[in-house]
Design a protein around this motif. Structure first.
Motif, PDB file in Angstrom:
ATOM      1  N   LEU A 164       0.829  -1.209   0.000  1.00  0.00           N
ATOM      2  CA  LEU A 164       0.000   0.000   0.000  1.00  0.00           C
ATOM      3  C   LEU A 164       0.864   1.260   0.000  1.00  0.00           C
ATOM      4  N   ARG A 165       2.019   1.173   0.661  1.00  0.00           N
ATOM      5  CA  ARG A 165       2.951   2.314   0.682  1.00  0.00           C
ATOM      6  C   ARG A 165       3.376   2.686  -0.727  1.00  0.00           C
ATOM      7  N   LEU A 166       3.579   1.696  -1.583  1.00  0.00           N
ATOM      8  CA  LEU A 166       3.987   1.963  -2.956  1.00  0.00           C
ATOM      9  C   LEU A 166       2.937   2.751  -3.720  1.00  0.00           C
ATOM     10  N   LEU A 167       1.685   2.690  -3.256  1.00  0.00           N
ATOM     11  CA  LEU A 167       0.593   3.408  -3.907  1.00  0.00           C
ATOM     12  C   LEU A 167       0.232   4.688  -3.170  1.00  0.00           C
ATOM     13  N   GLY A 168       1.067   5.083  -2.205  1.00  0.00           N
ATOM     14  CA  GLY A 168       0.823   6.312  -1.466  1.00  0.00           C
ATOM     15  C   GLY A 168      -0.311   6.231  -0.469  1.00  0.00           C
ATOM     16  N   LEU A 169      -0.625   5.020   0.004  1.00  0.00           N
ATOM     17  CA  LEU A 169      -1.777   4.833   0.887  1.00  0.00           C
ATOM     18  C   LEU A 169      -1.395   4.489   2.317  1.00  0.00           C
ATOM     19  N   ALA A 170      -0.117   4.470   2.623  1.00  0.00           N
ATOM     20  CA  ALA A 170       0.317   4.021   3.945  1.00  0.00           C
ATOM     21  C   ALA A 170      -0.244   4.898   5.063  1.00  0.00           C
ATOM     22  N   GLU A 171      -0.163   6.210   4.902  1.00  0.00           N
ATOM     23  CA  GLU A 171      -0.618   7.100   5.968  1.00  0.00           C
ATOM     24  C   GLU A 171      -2.130   7.023   6.152  1.00  0.00           C
ATOM     25  N   ALA A 172      -2.866   6.971   5.055  1.00  0.00           N
ATOM     26  CA  ALA A 172      -4.328   6.914   5.150  1.00  0.00           C
ATOM     27  C   ALA A 172      -4.775   5.636   5.842  1.00  0.00           C
ATOM     28  N   VAL A 173      -4.128   4.508   5.532  1.00  0.00           N
ATOM     29  CA  VAL A 173      -4.498   3.246   6.161  1.00  0.00           C
ATOM     30  C   VAL A 173      -4.071   3.243   7.623  1.00  0.00           C
ATOM     31  N   ALA A 174      -2.927   3.856   7.935  1.00  0.00           N
ATOM     32  CA  ALA A 174      -2.494   3.934   9.325  1.00  0.00           C
ATOM     33  C   ALA A 174      -3.501   4.693  10.182  1.00  0.00           C
ATOM     34  N   GLU A 175      -4.149   5.686   9.599  1.00  0.00           N
ATOM     35  CA  GLU A 175      -5.117   6.479  10.349  1.00  0.00           C
ATOM     36  C   GLU A 175      -6.383   5.705  10.685  1.00  0.00           C
ATOM     37  N   ILE A 176      -6.761   4.747   9.849  1.00  0.00           N
ATOM     38  CA  ILE A 176      -8.000   4.008  10.090  1.00  0.00           C
ATOM     39  C   ILE A 176      -7.760   2.665  10.766  1.00  0.00           C
ATOM     40  N   GLY A 177      -6.503   2.236  10.863  1.00  0.00           N
ATOM     41  CA  GLY A 177      -6.211   0.909  11.380  1.00  0.00           C
ATOM     42  C   GLY A 177      -5.683   0.925  12.798  1.00  0.00           C
ATOM     43  N   GLN A 178      -5.970  -0.149  13.519  1.00  0.00           N
ATOM     44  CA  GLN A 178      -5.450  -0.313  14.869  1.00  0.00           C
ATOM     45  C   GLN A 178      -4.260  -1.258  14.832  1.00  0.00           C
ATOM     46  N   PRO A 179      -3.090  -0.818  15.303  1.00  0.00           N
ATOM     47  CA  PRO A 179      -1.930  -1.707  15.289  1.00  0.00           C
ATOM     48  C   PRO A 179      -2.100  -2.864  16.257  1.00  0.00           C
ATOM     49  N   MET A 180      -1.707  -4.048  15.809  1.00  0.00           N
ATOM     50  CA  MET A 180      -1.700  -5.232  16.653  1.00  0.00           C
ATOM     51  C   MET A 180      -0.252  -5.530  17.019  1.00  0.00           C
ATOM     52  N   ALA A 181       0.061  -5.389  18.284  1.00  0.00           N
ATOM     53  CA  ALA A 181       1.447  -5.454  18.721  1.00  0.00           C
ATOM     54  C   ALA A 181       1.997  -6.869  18.814  1.00  0.00           C
ATOM     55  N   GLY A 182       1.275  -7.844  18.372  1.00  0.00           N
ATOM     56  CA  GLY A 182       1.739  -9.220  18.422  1.00  0.00           C
ATOM     57  C   GLY A 182       0.566 -10.159  18.545  1.00  0.00           C
ATOM     58  N   MET A 183       0.837 -11.381  18.956  1.00  0.00           N
ATOM     59  CA  MET A 183      -0.235 -12.342  19.150  1.00  0.00           C
ATOM     60  C   MET A 183       0.060 -13.230  20.343  1.00  0.00           C
ATOM     61  N   ALA A 184      -0.996 -13.795  20.885  1.00  0.00           N
ATOM     62  CA  ALA A 184      -0.874 -14.684  22.027  1.00  0.00           C
ATOM     63  C   ALA A 184      -1.800 -15.869  21.837  1.00  0.00           C
ATOM     64  N   ILE A 185      -1.310 -17.058  22.171  1.00  0.00           N
ATOM     65  CA  ILE A 185      -2.111 -18.279  22.128  1.00  0.00           C
ATOM     66  C   ILE A 185      -2.554 -18.580  23.555  1.00  0.00           C
ATOM     67  N   VAL A 186      -3.856 -18.748  23.722  1.00  0.00           N
ATOM     68  CA  VAL A 186      -4.431 -18.906  25.057  1.00  0.00           C
ATOM     69  C   VAL A 186      -4.959 -20.322  25.230  1.00  0.00           C
ATOM     70  N   ASP A 187      -4.754 -20.876  26.422  1.00  0.00           N
ATOM     71  CA  ASP A 187      -5.343 -22.167  26.781  1.00  0.00           C
ATOM     72  C   ASP A 187      -6.808 -21.945  27.126  1.00  0.00           C
ATOM     73  N   ALA A 188      -7.707 -22.487  26.310  1.00  0.00           N
ATOM     74  CA  ALA A 188      -9.129 -22.230  26.504  1.00  0.00           C
ATOM     75  C   ALA A 188      -9.688 -22.868  27.765  1.00  0.00           C
ATOM     76  N   THR A 189      -8.976 -23.823  28.348  1.00  0.00           N
ATOM     77  CA  THR A 189      -9.503 -24.476  29.541  1.00  0.00           C
ATOM     78  C   THR A 189      -9.327 -23.635  30.801  1.00  0.00           C
ATOM     79  N   ASN A 190      -8.325 -22.743  30.795  1.00  0.00           N
ATOM     80  CA  ASN A 190      -8.077 -21.939  32.002  1.00  0.00           C
ATOM     81  C   ASN A 190      -7.821 -20.461  31.718  1.00  0.00           C
ATOM     82  N   GLY A 191      -7.766 -20.076  30.441  1.00  0.00           N
ATOM     83  CA  GLY A 191      -7.568 -18.679  30.091  1.00  0.00           C
ATOM     84  C   GLY A 191      -6.137 -18.197  30.175  1.00  0.00           C
ATOM     85  N   LYS A 192      -5.196 -19.086  30.486  1.00  0.00           N
ATOM     86  CA  LYS A 192      -3.801 -18.674  30.628  1.00  0.00           C
ATOM     87  C   LYS A 192      -3.103 -18.663  29.267  1.00  0.00           C
ATOM     88  N   THR A 193      -2.144 -17.761  29.124  1.00  0.00           N
ATOM     89  CA  THR A 193      -1.380 -17.651  27.882  1.00  0.00           C
ATOM     90  C   THR A 193      -0.384 -18.789  27.779  1.00  0.00           C
TER      91      THR A 193
END
Length: 397
Positions: free
Chosen positions: A57-86
């Motif tokens: 998207l940056r190559l098309l000049g859309l990086a800033e516009a998309v950054a304004e509407i998007g929420q950054p996800m700082a990573g991911m976590a896998i959770v044990d569904a039986t107890n809620g622990k990561t």
């Protein structure tokens, strides 16, 4: 065939405007034709744009516009569904920007606004019913009786592409993977952070926190018969909520997130589908881009990003290779191996979501060990998120 200078783009969703913008940068004028009578602004759920998609998207000049509407996800976590622990977590890939979640309607608006600013026409109410080709061009026929002509025609018309069926009447149809999808809002009170994933006893759940503290969630529920979005929405939301609560009754924190969700807060989507490998991406003056050519399931988190990549690569090939067969062949050569690898990755994720309780229990034990030894985040996702396109590099046949 001589070089393309004009293009008809069938489909005004995500891939259509992006392709038109990429072609404009390559010196090719395009018009987008959308089957529906008005824009889909305000329609659709949340999608993920990965670092590779953000760079395209940056190559098309859309990086800033998309950054304004998007929420950054700082990573991911896998959770044990039986107890809620990561079970495991990671903060993203070194040197890579965070993925961003965006409302599809917001992304649609940004793309269409940019296309309008660049003077790219988008015409609505243009349902494709036929294509006529000649040695010098191609003509699209629409249901309203009008026609349009250009040097090439690009099918950006999604997973049920009409253009794909013209290129190859024997082309495969979308395949249901056995999962229906839902989303909703849980209680407020969290802090923005990573995207969480939990494989429950009967269904899969993902959840994250919005900047305002609300918790958003989505669920993939095994369901024998595929229902279209229209069919699924004919079933009262209260019935779907009852099913979701039953499917996640033994899962933590899924049951606590879904319990307070009201019928008005529930988003009901269609079946989770993928496109089997499409044998032919082009023919003569016709070519496919985006979901019409490749549509991994949403488990990949790559659908929108791959569409943007393909639009940029197609534009580069048409810019540098004046002979259309050579340009289309180079485009497929650049894209097919990558999209098939992503599709295979997504298929493995779907298999895990639809697996039985014994397989899920085994994965809960084995996966943390594998993440500490064999499968580092860089090894698992680096090839996918680290993909970059050099716009200035010349494409060769």
């Amino acid at each position: 065939m001589t070089a393309a200078r004009t293009a008809l783009i069938i489909g005004g969703g995500i891939a259509g405007p992006v392709t038109a913008l990429a072609l404009r940068r390559a010196g090719i004028e395009a018009t987008v034709y959308e089957a529906y009578g008005s824009s889909s602004e305000g329609i659709g759920g949340i999608l993920m744009i990965a670092p590779n998609g953000l760079d395209a998207l940056r190559l098309l000049g859309l990086a800033e516009a998309v950054a304004e509407i998007g929420q950054p996800m700082a990573g991911m976590a896998i959770v044990d569904a039986t107890n809620g622990k990561t079970i495991m977590s990671f903060d993203g890939l070194p040197g890579q920007p965070p993925s961003r979640t965006v409302w599809r309607s917001d992304l649609f608006r940004v793309l269409h606004d940019r296309a309008a600013a660049e003077g790219i026409p988008i015409e609505y109410g243009k349902r494709l019913v036929g294509i006529d080709e000649s040695p010098t061009g191609v003509t699209a026929r629409f249901a309203d009786g009008t026609t349009a002509s250009a040097d090439i025609l690009i099918g950006a018309d999604g997973i049920r592409s009409t253009v794909r069926s013209v290129i190859d009447p024997a082309a495969p149809s979308p395949r249901y993977v056995g999962l229906q999808s839902f989303a909703g809002h849980g209680p407020a009170g969290g802090e923005p952070g990573p995207m969480h994933f939990a494989q429950g006893k009967r269904a899969f759940l993902g959840y994250w926190t919005f900047p305002d503290g609300r918790i958003g969630w989505f669920s993939n529920v095994p369901y024998a018969e595929p229902l279209t979005m229209a069919q699924a929405r004919q079933i009262p939301a209260a019935e779907w909520l009852k099913l979701l609560r039953e499917m996640h009754a033994d899962d933590i924190p899924a049951r606590d997130l879904i319990a307070p969700t009201t019928a008005e807060e529930l988003y009901v989507f269609g079946p989770t589908e993928i496109m089997p490998s499409v044998p032919r991406w082009y023919r003569d003056r016709l070519v496919l881009v985006g979901d019409s050519a490749h549509a991994p399931s949403s488990s990949s988190g790559q659908g929108a990003s791959l569409a943007v990549e393909s639009a940029v690569q197609l534009a580069r090939c048409l810019r540098d290779l004046p002979d259309l067969p050579s340009a289309f062949a180079a485009y497929e050569r650049l894209r097919r191996p990558r999209v098939q690898k992503v599709a295979a990755f997504a298929a493995r994720q779907n298999d895990r979501k639809a697996s039985g309780p014994v397989a899920r229990a085994v994965m809960g034990v084995v996966m943390p060990l594998m993440m500490k030894t064999i499968f580092t985040p860089e090894r698992m996702f680096g090839w996918m998120h680290g993909y970059r396109i050099d716009w200035d590099e010349t494409v060769t046949a």
